[in-house]
Design a protein around this motif. Structure first.
Motif, PDB file in Angstrom:
ATOM      1  N   HIS A   1     -11.738   5.500 -10.911  1.00 43.28           N
ATOM      2  CA  HIS A   1     -10.449   5.137 -10.328  1.00 43.28           C
ATOM      3  C   HIS A   1     -10.643   4.978  -8.823  1.00 43.28           C
ATOM      4  N   PHE A   2     -10.069   3.927  -8.250  1.00 41.17           N
ATOM      5  CA  PHE A   2     -10.207   3.698  -6.815  1.00 41.17           C
ATOM      6  C   PHE A   2      -8.933   4.126  -6.093  1.00 41.17           C
ATOM      7  N   ILE A   3      -9.129   4.770  -4.946  1.00 40.69           N
ATOM      8  CA  ILE A   3      -8.017   5.317  -4.160  1.00 40.69           C
ATOM      9  C   ILE A   3      -8.058   4.698  -2.769  1.00 40.69           C
ATOM     10  N   GLY A   4      -6.906   4.248  -2.312  1.00 40.24           N
ATOM     11  CA  GLY A   4      -6.818   3.624  -0.998  1.00 40.24           C
ATOM     12  C   GLY A   4      -6.754   4.651   0.121  1.00 40.24           C
ATOM     13  N   GLN A   5      -6.787   4.159   1.350  1.00 43.58           N
ATOM     14  CA  GLN A   5      -6.757   5.037   2.507  1.00 43.58           C
ATOM     15  C   GLN A   5      -5.446   5.815   2.615  1.00 43.58           C
ATOM     16  N   ASP A   6      -4.388   5.314   1.954  1.00 41.71           N
ATOM     17  CA  ASP A   6      -3.102   6.014   1.974  1.00 41.71           C
ATOM     18  C   ASP A   6      -3.017   7.086   0.890  1.00 41.71           C
ATOM     19  N   GLY A   7      -4.099   7.257   0.115  1.00 45.77           N
ATOM     20  CA  GLY A   7      -4.105   8.254  -0.939  1.00 45.77           C
ATOM     21  C   GLY A   7      -3.533   7.781  -2.263  1.00 45.77           C
TER      22      GLY A   7
ATOM     23  N   ARG B   1     -10.651  -2.777 -17.255  1.00 43.74           N
ATOM     24  CA  ARG B   1     -11.912  -2.578 -17.991  1.00 43.74           C
ATOM     25  C   ARG B   1     -12.386  -1.132 -17.938  1.00 43.74           C
ATOM     26  N   LEU B   2     -11.646  -0.274 -17.253  1.00 46.42           N
ATOM     27  CA  LEU B   2     -12.037   1.127 -17.075  1.00 46.42           C
ATOM     28  C   LEU B   2     -11.809   1.926 -18.354  1.00 46.42           C
ATOM     29  N   THR B   3     -12.799   2.725 -18.745  1.00 51.50           N
ATOM     30  CA  THR B   3     -12.696   3.486 -19.994  1.00 51.50           C
ATOM     31  C   THR B   3     -12.607   4.995 -19.787  1.00 51.50           C
ATOM     32  N   SER B   4     -12.737   5.473 -18.550  1.00 53.48           N
ATOM     33  CA  SER B   4     -12.752   6.922 -18.332  1.00 53.48           C
ATOM     34  C   SER B   4     -11.375   7.528 -18.557  1.00 53.48           C
ATOM     35  N   VAL B   5     -11.333   8.851 -18.668  1.00 53.78           N
ATOM     36  CA  VAL B   5     -10.080   9.573 -18.865  1.00 53.78           C
ATOM     37  C   VAL B   5      -9.173   9.342 -17.659  1.00 53.78           C
ATOM     38  N   GLU B   6      -7.899   9.116 -17.915  1.00 55.58           N
ATOM     39  CA  GLU B   6      -6.941   8.783 -16.856  1.00 55.58           C
ATOM     40  C   GLU B   6      -6.705   9.966 -15.924  1.00 55.58           C
ATOM     41  N   LEU B   7      -6.711   9.679 -14.622  1.00 53.73           N
ATOM     42  CA  LEU B   7      -6.340  10.667 -13.612  1.00 53.73           C
ATOM     43  C   LEU B   7      -4.939  10.356 -13.111  1.00 53.73           C
ATOM     44  N   THR B   8      -4.212  11.388 -12.745  1.00 52.71           N
ATOM     45  CA  THR B   8      -2.876  11.189 -12.185  1.00 52.71           C
ATOM     46  C   THR B   8      -2.734  11.946 -10.879  1.00 52.71           C
ATOM     47  N   ALA B   9      -2.033  11.349  -9.930  1.00 50.68           N
ATOM     48  CA  ALA B   9      -1.784  12.013  -8.655  1.00 50.68           C
ATOM     49  C   ALA B   9      -0.727  13.104  -8.846  1.00 50.68           C
TER      50      ALA B   9
ATOM     51  N   ARG C   1      -3.283   5.139  -5.652  1.00 45.95           N
ATOM     52  CA  ARG C   1      -4.191   4.415  -6.545  1.00 45.95           C
ATOM     53  C   ARG C   1      -4.305   2.968  -6.074  1.00 45.95           C
ATOM     54  N   LEU C   2      -5.529   2.512  -5.941  1.00 44.89           N
ATOM     55  CA  LEU C   2      -5.789   1.161  -5.479  1.00 44.89           C
ATOM     56  C   LEU C   2      -6.060   0.280  -6.691  1.00 44.89           C
ATOM     57  N   ARG C   3      -5.186  -0.656  -6.963  1.00 44.86           N
ATOM     58  CA  ARG C   3      -5.338  -1.523  -8.118  1.00 44.86           C
ATOM     59  C   ARG C   3      -6.372  -2.615  -7.840  1.00 44.86           C
ATOM     60  N   SER C   4      -7.236  -2.831  -8.817  1.00 46.30           N
ATOM     61  CA  SER C   4      -8.271  -3.840  -8.662  1.00 46.30           C
ATOM     62  C   SER C   4      -8.542  -4.507 -10.006  1.00 46.30           C
ATOM     63  N   GLU C   5      -9.404  -5.509  -9.981  1.00 43.67           N
ATOM     64  CA  GLU C   5      -9.779  -6.236 -11.190  1.00 43.67           C
ATOM     65  C   GLU C   5     -10.468  -5.342 -12.221  1.00 43.67           C
ATOM     66  N   LEU C   6     -11.002  -4.217 -11.778  1.00 42.73           N
ATOM     67  CA  LEU C   6     -11.766  -3.339 -12.660  1.00 42.73           C
ATOM     68  C   LEU C   6     -10.878  -2.422 -13.507  1.00 42.73           C
TER      69      LEU C   6
ATOM     70  N   ARG D   1     -15.232  -6.773  -2.354  1.00 40.63           N
ATOM     71  CA  ARG D   1     -13.806  -6.987  -2.630  1.00 40.63           C
ATOM     72  C   ARG D   1     -13.025  -5.670  -2.489  1.00 40.63           C
ATOM     73  N   LEU D   2     -13.603  -4.587  -2.968  1.00 43.86           N
ATOM     74  CA  LEU D   2     -12.933  -3.288  -2.842  1.00 43.86           C
ATOM     75  C   LEU D   2     -12.803  -2.887  -1.375  1.00 43.86           C
ATOM     76  N   GLU D   3     -13.834  -3.145  -0.594  1.00 49.15           N
ATOM     77  CA  GLU D   3     -13.768  -2.829   0.840  1.00 49.15           C
ATOM     78  C   GLU D   3     -12.685  -3.648   1.525  1.00 49.15           C
ATOM     79  N   SER D   4     -12.499  -4.898   1.085  1.00 56.78           N
ATOM     80  CA  SER D   4     -11.454  -5.738   1.679  1.00 56.78           C
ATOM     81  C   SER D   4     -10.065  -5.210   1.353  1.00 56.78           C
ATOM     82  N   LEU D   5      -9.948  -4.425   0.278  1.00 59.99           N
ATOM     83  CA  LEU D   5      -8.669  -3.812  -0.109  1.00 59.99           C
ATOM     84  C   LEU D   5      -8.479  -2.444   0.543  1.00 59.99           C
ATOM     85  N   HIS D   6      -9.444  -2.059   1.408  1.00 57.80           N
ATOM     86  CA  HIS D   6      -9.388  -0.781   2.134  1.00 57.80           C
ATOM     87  C   HIS D   6      -9.512   0.413   1.186  1.00 57.80           C
TER      88      HIS D   6
END
Length: 317
Positions: free
Chosen positions: A247-253, A263-271, A255-260, A234-239
């Motif tokens: 945190h998932f990042i898209g090809q455009d740099g 549920r993510l508990t890690s420390v927040e990253l910001t661009a 943040r790539l929003r997903s179902e996960l 599913r993540l690959e289908s979102l590029h």
């Protein structure tokens, strides 16, 4: 560049391959396109010219140029690029680890107490393995990411603990799985007093050391049980291009929003961060991921290899 300088650059490249990547003289000869005797003389020249001591002090000129170009284009505060032409993945990771350890050591040597926030990953672990031991109990090491998989097992790459052992300092573990079973479960983990204490400590970090991951079938995040095969698809289908601290990042740099996300508990990253975030990553499987992290301005420092650097610089804005 003079003929002498070119020869020194070639000697430095041969020295990296021989002393850091563990290549044989025949391997070096094949990859540099010279005879074995010439390869042997290049390694000897590096020693004679004082290029080899505890570390290789003469940087390859091309790598220095690439590092400068990456800094200028992607607003980096720090960048180091190691030679990589023709080097196998294991040797390349070792070279990045050696260079990265020198960068880490600049912070660890400080007498003033430092809060060092650390992510996870194989390259980051290899880098910490290269560190000498420091008697710096005044430093604190804080985990940025939960090391518990969905089946309750812990990852082998719980690298903040390894760094704390190198410094003899305090270690703050993030007491949560990377992805909780549900949104409600995440709220329970993240509202715990110890979780809040650790994340507040991470927010005060003087420096953050992180890895840059890629997402594909069999990638570490998948192999270690944090995301399923179906979630990878599913993540690959979102590029998806990159992963940092879950945190998932898209090809455009971006943040790539997903179902996960819920549920993510890690420390927040910001661009476009103003924080000191130094990443360690290299190799052909990380090319797209490294560029995405650079493009989105997720990091302020990078230790990588020359082919990854060339790939990033060749991409259009």
């Amino acid at each position: 560049m003079s003929k002498h300088d070119k020869k020194l650059d070639q000697a430095a490249r041969a020295a990296w391959m021989y002393y850091v990547a563990g290549e044989t003289q025949q391997d070096i000869a094949d990859k540099l396109g010279v005879s074995r005797q010439v390869a042997q003389r290049l390694v000897s020249l590096a020693v004679e010219q004082g290029l080899v001591s505890v570390s290789i002090t003469h940087p390859v000129a091309d790598c220095m140029t690439l590092a400068g170009q990456l800094k200028a284009r992607f607003d980096l505060q720090l960048c180091q690029v190691v030679p990589s032409a023709g080097i196998e993945a294991s040797g390349l990771q070792q070279m990045i680890a050696v260079a990265g350890a020198e960068v880490m050591a600049q912070t660890l040597k400080l007498e003033e107490p430092q809060i060092i926030a650390v992510g996870s990953g194989r390259t980051l672990r290899a880098t910490i393995d290269e560190l000498p031991e420091f008697d710096r109990p005044q430093h604190s090491c804080v985990s940025l990411i939960g090391a518990i998989a969905s089946d309750g097992s812990c990852t082998r790459y719980d690298v903040p603990l390894w760094m704390a052992e190198k410094t003899q300092g305090r270690y703050f573990i993030l007491p949560a799985p990377l992805y909780a079973d549900s949104t409600e479960d995440r709220d329970l983990w993240c509202n715990h007093r110890i979780y809040r204490t650790v994340t507040e400590e991470a927010e005060k970090a003087d420096v953050m050391f992180v890895g840059i991951g890629h997402v594909s079938a069999g990638c570490p995040l998948n192999a270690d049980g944090f995301i399923s095969d179906e979630q990878v698809r599913r993540l690959e289908s979102l590029h998806v291009a990159a992963e940092m601290l879950g945190h998932f990042i898209g090809q455009d740099g971006q943040r790539l929003r997903s179902e996960l996300d819920d549920r993510l508990t890690s420390v927040e990253l910001t661009a476009s961060t103003q924080r000191k975030v130094i990443a360690f990553a290299g190799g052909s499987d990380k090319h797209q991921a490294i560029f995405a992290a650079l493009r989105g301005r997720w990091i302020t420092g990078l230790i990588t290899d020359e082919e990854s650097a060339r790939f990033a610089l060749a991409q259009p804005d």
